[in-house]
Motif scaffolding. Structure first.
Motif, PDB file in Angstrom:
ATOM      1  N   VAL A  22       0.871  -1.166   0.000  1.00 37.56           N
ATOM      2  CA  VAL A  22       0.000   0.000   0.000  1.00 37.56           C
ATOM      3  C   VAL A  22       0.913   1.222   0.000  1.00 37.56           C
ATOM      4  N   ASP A  23       0.918   1.963  -1.111  1.00 37.76           N
ATOM      5  CA  ASP A  23       1.798   3.135  -1.241  1.00 37.76           C
ATOM      6  C   ASP A  23       3.239   2.834  -0.833  1.00 37.76           C
ATOM      7  N   ASP A  24       3.814   1.787  -1.391  1.00 35.98           N
ATOM      8  CA  ASP A  24       5.204   1.371  -1.139  1.00 35.98           C
ATOM      9  C   ASP A  24       5.448   0.850   0.278  1.00 35.98           C
ATOM     10  N   THR A  25       4.400   0.633   1.058  1.00 35.10           N
ATOM     11  CA  THR A  25       4.548   0.058   2.396  1.00 35.10           C
ATOM     12  C   THR A  25       4.196  -1.427   2.319  1.00 35.10           C
ATOM     13  N   PRO A  26       5.116  -2.304   2.748  1.00 35.04           N
ATOM     14  CA  PRO A  26       4.807  -3.729   2.740  1.00 35.04           C
ATOM     15  C   PRO A  26       3.812  -4.051   3.858  1.00 35.04           C
ATOM     16  N   VAL A  27       2.722  -4.704   3.483  1.00 40.19           N
ATOM     17  CA  VAL A  27       1.652  -5.022   4.430  1.00 40.19           C
ATOM     18  C   VAL A  27       1.360  -6.515   4.372  1.00 40.19           C
ATOM     19  N   ALA A  28       1.220  -7.116   5.554  1.00 43.47           N
ATOM     20  CA  ALA A  28       0.773  -8.507   5.653  1.00 43.47           C
ATOM     21  C   ALA A  28      -0.712  -8.481   5.972  1.00 43.47           C
ATOM     22  N   LEU A  29      -1.525  -8.992   5.055  1.00 44.96           N
ATOM     23  CA  LEU A  29      -2.955  -9.173   5.333  1.00 44.96           C
ATOM     24  C   LEU A  29      -3.107 -10.543   5.952  1.00 44.96           C
ATOM     25  N   VAL A  30      -3.755 -10.603   7.097  1.00 43.31           N
ATOM     26  CA  VAL A  30      -3.859 -11.858   7.823  1.00 43.31           C
ATOM     27  C   VAL A  30      -5.327 -12.164   8.076  1.00 43.31           C
ATOM     28  N   ARG A  31      -5.709 -13.385   7.741  1.00 44.23           N
ATOM     29  CA  ARG A  31      -7.082 -13.822   7.973  1.00 44.23           C
ATOM     30  C   ARG A  31      -7.068 -14.795   9.134  1.00 44.23           C
ATOM     31  N   SER A  32      -7.855 -14.480  10.136  1.00 45.71           N
ATOM     32  CA  SER A  32      -7.961 -15.343  11.318  1.00 45.71           C
ATOM     33  C   SER A  32      -9.443 -15.519  11.596  1.00 45.71           C
ATOM     34  N   GLU A  35     -12.141 -12.710  10.578  1.00 49.90           N
ATOM     35  CA  GLU A  35     -11.574 -11.363  10.617  1.00 49.90           C
ATOM     36  C   GLU A  35     -10.341 -11.253   9.729  1.00 49.90           C
ATOM     37  N   VAL A  36     -10.122 -10.032   9.227  1.00 53.93           N
ATOM     38  CA  VAL A  36      -8.921  -9.739   8.448  1.00 53.93           C
ATOM     39  C   VAL A  36      -8.172  -8.617   9.158  1.00 53.93           C
ATOM     40  N   PHE A  37      -6.874  -8.796   9.311  1.00 52.06           N
ATOM     41  CA  PHE A  37      -6.007  -7.825   9.972  1.00 52.06           C
ATOM     42  C   PHE A  37      -4.922  -7.389   8.997  1.00 52.06           C
ATOM     43  N   ALA A  38      -4.352  -6.218   9.250  1.00 50.89           N
ATOM     44  CA  ALA A  38      -3.241  -5.736   8.428  1.00 50.89           C
ATOM     45  C   ALA A  38      -2.129  -5.261   9.350  1.00 50.89           C
ATOM     46  N   LEU A  39      -0.931  -5.788   9.124  1.00 53.14           N
ATOM     47  CA  LEU A  39       0.245  -5.412   9.900  1.00 53.14           C
ATOM     48  C   LEU A  39       1.371  -5.092   8.939  1.00 53.14           C
ATOM     49  N   ASN A  40       2.349  -4.331   9.415  1.00 53.52           N
ATOM     50  CA  ASN A  40       3.538  -4.128   8.597  1.00 53.52           C
ATOM     51  C   ASN A  40       4.159  -5.501   8.350  1.00 53.52           C
ATOM     52  N   ASP A  41       4.556  -5.756   7.119  1.00 55.42           N
ATOM     53  CA  ASP A  41       5.018  -7.101   6.739  1.00 55.42           C
ATOM     54  C   ASP A  41       6.468  -7.375   7.111  1.00 55.42           C
ATOM     55  N   ILE A  42       7.150  -6.421   7.731  1.00 58.85           N
ATOM     56  CA  ILE A  42       8.563  -6.623   8.058  1.00 58.85           C
ATOM     57  C   ILE A  42       8.712  -6.868   9.557  1.00 58.85           C
ATOM     58  N   CYS A  43       9.264  -8.016   9.940  1.00 58.11           N
ATOM     59  CA  CYS A  43       9.485  -8.348  11.343  1.00 58.11           C
ATOM     60  C   CYS A  43      10.374  -7.286  11.993  1.00 58.11           C
ATOM     61  N   SER A  44       9.994  -6.859  13.184  1.00 58.14           N
ATOM     62  CA  SER A  44      10.773  -5.817  13.870  1.00 58.14           C
ATOM     63  C   SER A  44      12.098  -6.337  14.400  1.00 58.14           C
ATOM     64  N   HIS A  45      12.286  -7.648  14.371  1.00 57.47           N
ATOM     65  CA  HIS A  45      13.524  -8.230  14.880  1.00 57.47           C
ATOM     66  C   HIS A  45      14.534  -8.511  13.769  1.00 57.47           C
ATOM     67  N   ALA A  46      14.091  -9.166  12.701  1.00 57.62           N
ATOM     68  CA  ALA A  46      15.056  -9.644  11.708  1.00 57.62           C
ATOM     69  C   ALA A  46      14.818  -9.141  10.289  1.00 57.62           C
ATOM     70  N   VAL A  48      12.497  -9.688   8.044  1.00 59.64           N
ATOM     71  CA  VAL A  48      12.034 -10.650   7.046  1.00 59.64           C
ATOM     72  C   VAL A  48      10.512 -10.523   6.953  1.00 59.64           C
ATOM     73  N   SER A  49       9.938 -11.116   5.931  1.00 62.99           N
ATOM     74  CA  SER A  49       8.513 -10.979   5.658  1.00 62.99           C
ATOM     75  C   SER A  49       7.668 -11.814   6.619  1.00 62.99           C
ATOM     76  N   LEU A  50       6.828 -11.135   7.405  1.00 59.38           N
ATOM     77  CA  LEU A  50       5.942 -11.843   8.335  1.00 59.38           C
ATOM     78  C   LEU A  50       4.872 -12.635   7.602  1.00 59.38           C
ATOM     79  N   TRP A  63       8.740 -16.618  10.558  1.00 60.61           N
ATOM     80  CA  TRP A  63       9.280 -17.922  10.176  1.00 60.61           C
ATOM     81  C   TRP A  63      10.770 -18.061  10.501  1.00 60.61           C
ATOM     82  N   LEU A  64      11.480 -16.954  10.700  1.00 60.72           N
ATOM     83  CA  LEU A  64      12.927 -17.048  10.877  1.00 60.72           C
ATOM     84  C   LEU A  64      13.331 -17.408  12.306  1.00 60.72           C
TER      85      LEU A  64
END
Length: 105
Positions: A22-32, A35-46, A48-50, A63-64
């Protein structure tokens, strides 16, 4: 920022995640469940793509190194991650998923 149409609800796997931008921001859409959630797709630790991780118990697992992030708040629920990831507002309308980068946590 207004809501941006990112995909069809059918594109988001049940109890899984989908990477979108979304506008150059990597987003992870998650279905649980229903419900659908949206989080930044980059892990704050390593950095990598969440969205490649597993979804369970209201979290997504990196996954890492195995850090899990709460789908509602973006906060890590276990180490090694200590910093939250951004969350974004989501709405599902007429079978499509929309994300707004404004107003999340």
């Amino acid at each position: 920022m207004p809501y941006v149409k990112v995909c069809s609800l059918a594109d988001v796997p049940a109890d899984g995640a989908l990477a979108v931008e979304v506008d150059d921001t990597p987003v992870a859409l998650v279905r649980s469940g229903d419900e659908v959630f949206a989080l930044n797709d980059i892990c704050s630790h390593a950095e990598v793509s969440l969205s490649e991780g597993e979804v369970y118990d209201g979290t997504i697992e990196c996954w890492l190194h195995g850090s899990c992030f709460d789908l509602r708040t973006g906060k890590p629920t276990n180490p090694p991650a200590t910093q939250p990831v951004a969350t974004y507002r989501v709405k599902v309308q007429d079978g499509d998923v929309y994300v707004s980068l404004d107003g999340g946590e």
